[in-house]
Design a protein around this motif. Structure first.
Motif, mmCIF file in Angstrom:
data_model
loop_
_atom_site.group_PDB
_atom_site.id
_atom_site.type_symbol
_atom_site.label_atom_id
_atom_site.label_comp_id
_atom_site.label_asym_id
_atom_site.label_seq_id
_atom_site.Cartn_x
_atom_site.Cartn_y
_atom_site.Cartn_z
ATOM 1 N N PHE A 17 0.832 -1.188 0.000
ATOM 2 C CA PHE A 17 0.000 0.000 0.000
ATOM 3 C C PHE A 17 0.871 1.244 0.000
ATOM 4 N N ASP A 18 0.239 2.362 -0.322
ATOM 5 C CA ASP A 18 0.918 3.640 -0.189
ATOM 6 C C ASP A 18 1.197 3.934 1.270
ATOM 7 N N ARG A 19 2.035 4.923 1.504
ATOM 8 C CA ARG A 19 2.482 5.206 2.866
ATOM 9 C C ARG A 19 1.311 5.511 3.797
ATOM 10 N N GLU A 20 0.354 6.316 3.348
ATOM 11 C CA GLU A 20 -0.758 6.690 4.223
ATOM 12 C C GLU A 20 -1.644 5.496 4.559
ATOM 13 N N PHE A 21 -1.866 4.620 3.588
ATOM 14 C CA PHE A 21 -2.661 3.426 3.876
ATOM 15 C C PHE A 21 -1.894 2.460 4.772
ATOM 16 N N GLN A 22 -0.584 2.399 4.617
ATOM 17 C CA GLN A 22 0.216 1.538 5.494
ATOM 18 C C GLN A 22 0.192 2.058 6.929
ATOM 19 N N GLU A 23 0.274 3.381 7.079
ATOM 20 C CA GLU A 23 0.199 3.964 8.421
ATOM 21 C C GLU A 23 -1.189 3.768 9.026
ATOM 22 N N VAL A 68 -6.722 8.628 -1.352
ATOM 23 C CA VAL A 68 -6.811 9.517 -0.202
ATOM 24 C C VAL A 68 -7.153 10.912 -0.722
ATOM 25 N N VAL A 69 -8.252 11.490 -0.222
ATOM 26 C CA VAL A 69 -8.763 12.769 -0.707
ATOM 27 C C VAL A 69 -8.211 13.901 0.149
ATOM 28 N N THR A 70 -7.881 15.032 -0.500
ATOM 29 C CA THR A 70 -7.376 16.216 0.195
ATOM 30 C C THR A 70 -8.499 17.232 0.371
ATOM 31 N N ASP A 91 -5.308 21.827 6.623
ATOM 32 C CA ASP A 91 -5.325 20.970 5.447
ATOM 33 C C ASP A 91 -5.515 19.524 5.900
ATOM 34 N N CYS A 92 -6.502 18.855 5.346
ATOM 35 C CA CYS A 92 -6.873 17.516 5.810
ATOM 36 C C CYS A 92 -6.776 16.493 4.689
ATOM 37 N N ARG A 93 -6.590 15.256 5.098
ATOM 38 C CA ARG A 93 -6.583 14.125 4.172
ATOM 39 C C ARG A 93 -7.502 13.061 4.761
ATOM 40 N N TYR A 94 -8.350 12.491 3.910
ATOM 41 C CA TYR A 94 -9.289 11.489 4.405
ATOM 42 C C TYR A 94 -9.534 10.426 3.344
ATOM 43 N N VAL A 95 -10.006 9.259 3.819
ATOM 44 C CA VAL A 95 -10.373 8.138 2.955
ATOM 45 C C VAL A 95 -11.892 8.054 2.937
ATOM 46 N N ALA A 96 -12.477 7.905 1.746
ATOM 47 C CA ALA A 96 -13.932 7.897 1.612
ATOM 48 C C ALA A 96 -14.390 6.631 0.898
#
Length: 301
Positions: A104-110, A137-139, A208-213
């Motif tokens: 996975f990408d870094r954010e999904f791995q974290e 991942v949406v910004t 500034d936010c990042r989220y998974v939808a």
């Protein structure tokens, strides 16, 4: 019975019993194989546990094959151990391929390390969850709205990865949403799969936010195929709603130190002249919650 008895007797008594034991020990290769077997069977579960088990067992069977070829000079012992070595080797390659394919990408791995791995969720199950959101991942930029009160339809379930979201109703502050919390868990829980609704609160990005939808319909299809994932999200969403309720409960109090519990059905607040006006709570009503727009818009728009 006689034939069966003769079979077992021949199986037990066909070979002569050992009258004398070898004085010298077997070679070092045999003992190395035994050690590898002992250590190999101590492996755990999961992908990396399987890699551990198959690698050590494979080496153990290889050592046994070498021992059978050089010391025992027995073709059958060599053949069986070499076949088992080949099976372990093939399994090791297969599991290695599986591990590489579940990356996975870094954010999904974290996100996996912080939220799903402590719950014992395997990488294969987590991959199904990630694919359901298209591994995206949406910004959300600062001061832009995730949802607007009375306007935004409830068509997603989102999880905040980074940043901070401010929740307000009629311009009054309710609480914050922090990373690893759902943005719209009360809305999700308030609607049945066939119902539709709109947000009754406004969600604004303070940073500034990042989220998974996850799209609502797509996620329900995943739940229908995998009941375990459905139960997992039910637990996560329930826990998230409880955290939000307690966050609201901490803000609701009276001037003399008394505190209302917002979970009580007859909850209301009273403002006293000598105390500042308490923040109003929002109700989690069926069919009237808070959730996300098709396109992210500026709050002032």
């Amino acid at each position: 019975m006689g034939e069966n008895a003769s079979f077992w007797e021949s199986l037990i008594y066909a070979h002569p019993t050992c009258t004398s034991w070898k004085q010298e020990a077997e070679g070092s290769i045999y003992h190395l194989a035994s050690i590898l077997f002992v250590v190999g069977f101590m492996g755990g579960s999961g992908f990396f546990g399987l890699l551990y088990v198959f690698s050590l067992l494979g080496l153990g069977f290889l050592c046994s094959s070498v021992w059978a070829w050089l010391d025992v000079c027995a073709a059958d012992i060599f053949s069986w151990n070499f076949i088992l070595f080949a099976i372990c080797f093939v399994q090791f390659i297969y599991v290695t391929y599986q591990v590489r394919s579940v990356s996975f990408d870094r954010e999904f791995q974290e996100l996996y390390s912080a939220l799903f791995q402590p719950l014992g969720i395997s990488l294969t199950v987590y991959r199904k969850i990630v694919l359901c959101c298209d591994a995206e991942v949406v910004t959300l930029e600062k001061e832009h709205c995730y949802a607007m009160q009375g306007k935004t339809p409830i068509d997603k379930l989102s999880l905040l990865v980074s940043g901070r979201i401010r929740v307000t109703v009629d311009g009054e502050f309710l609480h914050y949403i922090f990373p690893l919390q759902f943005l719209d868990s009360p809305e999700w829980d308030s609607l049945r799969p066939t119902e539709e609704g709109i947000f009754q609160v406004t969600l604004t990005a303070e940073t500034d936010c990042r989220y998974v939808a996850w799209r609502r319909k797509k996620l329900y299809l995943l739940f229908a195929k995998h009941r375990f994932i459905s139960r997992l999200f039910s637990i996560l969403i329930g826990s998230d709603i409880a955290d939000k309720l307690y966050a609201l409960n901490d803000r609701v109090h009276m001037g003399k130190g008394f505190r209302y519990d917002i979970r009580l059905p007859n909850f209301y607040h009273v403002s006293l002249p000598e105390t500042p006006l308490v923040q109003p709570s929002y109700r989690l009503q069926r069919g009237s919650p808070r959730r996300k727009p098709h396109g992210v818009t500026n709050c002032g728009a």
